[in-house]
Design a protein around this motif. Structure first.
Motif, PDB file in Angstrom:
ATOM      1  N   GLU A  37      -2.762  -5.370 -10.961  1.00 41.32           N
ATOM      2  CA  GLU A  37      -2.964  -3.919 -11.005  1.00 41.32           C
ATOM      3  C   GLU A  37      -3.614  -3.475  -9.705  1.00 41.32           C
ATOM      4  OE1 GLU A  37      -5.042  -2.668 -14.557  1.00 41.32           O
ATOM      5  OE2 GLU A  37      -4.233  -4.390 -15.659  1.00 41.32           O
ATOM      6  N   PHE A  38      -3.081  -2.402  -9.154  1.00 42.00           N
ATOM      7  CA  PHE A  38      -3.593  -1.848  -7.904  1.00 42.00           C
ATOM      8  C   PHE A  38      -4.285  -0.520  -8.208  1.00 42.00           C
ATOM      9  CE2 PHE A  38       0.192  -4.333  -7.159  1.00 42.00           C
ATOM     10  CZ  PHE A  38      -0.131  -5.137  -6.085  1.00 42.00           C
ATOM     11  N   HIS A  49      -3.340  -1.649   0.755  1.00 41.48           N
ATOM     12  CA  HIS A  49      -4.171  -2.010  -0.389  1.00 41.48           C
ATOM     13  C   HIS A  49      -4.387  -3.521  -0.507  1.00 41.48           C
ATOM     14  CE1 HIS A  49      -5.770  -0.472  -4.323  1.00 41.48           C
ATOM     15  NE2 HIS A  49      -5.762  -1.769  -4.567  1.00 41.48           N
ATOM     16  N   ALA A  50      -3.354  -4.303  -0.175  1.00 42.94           N
ATOM     17  CA  ALA A  50      -3.453  -5.754  -0.377  1.00 42.94           C
ATOM     18  C   ALA A  50      -2.470  -6.479   0.540  1.00 42.94           C
ATOM     19  CB  ALA A  50      -3.179  -6.113  -1.837  1.00 42.94           C
ATOM     20  N   VAL A  62      -3.717   4.397  -4.715  1.00 48.26           N
ATOM     21  CA  VAL A  62      -3.586   3.164  -3.947  1.00 48.26           C
ATOM     22  C   VAL A  62      -3.978   3.428  -2.498  1.00 48.26           C
ATOM     23  CG1 VAL A  62      -1.906   1.495  -3.062  1.00 48.26           C
ATOM     24  CG2 VAL A  62      -1.806   2.211  -5.452  1.00 48.26           C
ATOM     25  N   LEU A  75      -8.503  -4.483  -6.643  1.00 48.16           N
ATOM     26  CA  LEU A  75      -7.348  -5.286  -7.034  1.00 48.16           C
ATOM     27  C   LEU A  75      -7.716  -6.051  -8.306  1.00 48.16           C
ATOM     28  CD1 LEU A  75      -4.517  -6.487  -6.082  1.00 48.16           C
ATOM     29  CD2 LEU A  75      -5.863  -8.334  -5.059  1.00 48.16           C
ATOM     30  N   ASP A 117      -7.135  -8.786  -1.491  1.00 48.12           N
ATOM     31  CA  ASP A 117      -7.467  -7.365  -1.494  1.00 48.12           C
ATOM     32  C   ASP A 117      -7.749  -6.883  -0.071  1.00 48.12           C
ATOM     33  OD1 ASP A 117      -8.249  -4.826  -2.801  1.00 48.12           O
ATOM     34  OD2 ASP A 117     -10.235  -5.342  -2.058  1.00 48.12           O
ATOM     35  N   GLY A 157       0.823  -1.197   0.000  1.00 47.59           N
ATOM     36  CA  GLY A 157       0.000   0.000   0.000  1.00 47.59           C
ATOM     37  C   GLY A 157       0.863   1.255   0.000  1.00 47.59           C
ATOM     38  N   SER A 185      -9.715  -2.448  -0.222  1.00 45.05           N
ATOM     39  CA  SER A 185      -9.111  -1.262  -0.829  1.00 45.05           C
ATOM     40  C   SER A 185     -10.184  -0.422  -1.508  1.00 45.05           C
ATOM     41  CB  SER A 185      -8.057  -1.675  -1.856  1.00 45.05           C
ATOM     42  OG  SER A 185      -8.663  -2.325  -2.961  1.00 45.05           O
TER      43      SER A 185
END
Length: 225
Positions: free
Chosen positions: A103-104, A52-53, A48, A84, A72, A34, A80
């Protein structure tokens, strides 16, 4: 190169964000990703989330190998803001396979996951600092998919509570104490990373190993057997 080095699966994440590209060797049991600087992997983009993950190491049953699952949201179960995506598809949880593109958020931050074998420790270290790792992939390493022959149910994670998600991310893969599961015949069915590190030959030796010696006879002598 020793056989055990050649067979070992090594995991890489090639990350590109607003500050450029970097290669991250995945060696730990879990990572937070993140924009907050306290994350294990910091993602440089305002799109982001702060956390985030999560990347979670998953031990593959009856092997000494492991793969990585990306989830996620944060360790507390908070999703997030912008989602995600893996290979263009929005997801909550995904068992990563070689070549997967992550991809974030809104596409400002991307990562590509690699799982490779037939690579020495020195070559692996060199690949982590190389600007372009394509040479390592084409000339030396062999791509592998850790989850290719393993069916791991992940849809149950979608509705996981905060407590359940915290448990998933911390036990038994992360704890420093060895955990060994053995069936009634004395066959080792599971080792957590701490056990695999402390007793590298226990799966091969089985009940002949010092700490399992006498286990079979003890089980057979238990009341009810």
């Amino acid at each position: 190169m020793p056989g055990n080095e050649r067979e070992k699966i090594r995991h890489l994440l090639v990350l590109r964000d607003l500050q450029g590209q970097r290669t991250i060797p995945l060696k730990e049991a879990t990572y937070s990703l993140g924009r907050d600087v306290r994350n294990a992997i910091v993602l440089r983009s305002r799109s982001v989330s702060r956390q985030h993950a999560i990347l979670l190491r998953v031990t593959l049953p009856e092997t000494e190998q492991y793969g990585f699952r990306i989830i996620d949201g944060s360790f507390k179960g908070k999703r997030s803001t912008n989602g995600l995506f893996v290979n263009g598809m929005k997801c909550f949880s995904h068992d990563l396979k070689h070549g997967d593109v992550i991809e974030f958020g809104n596409n400002q931050v991307k990562a590509k996951y690699y799982a490779i074998s037939n690579l020495s420790e020195q070559a692996f270290s060199e690949s982590c600092v190389a600007e372009d790792i394509s040479g390592f992939l084409s000339e030396q390493a062999s791509p592998v998919n850790p989850f290719e022959t393993l069916i791991v149910p992940t849809n149950g994670v979608e509705g996981a509570s905060e407590v359940a998600l915290a448990r998933l991310a911390s036990f038994p893969e992360l704890i420093p104490n060895p955990i060994i599961e053995v069936d009634i015949g004395g066959t080792v069915t599971y080792l957590n990373p701490a056990a695999a590190l402390k007793f590298p030959d226990i799966r091969k030796l089985g009940v002949q190993h010092t700490i399992l010696a006498g286990l079979t006879s003890a089980v057979q002598n238990c009341p009810g057997n």
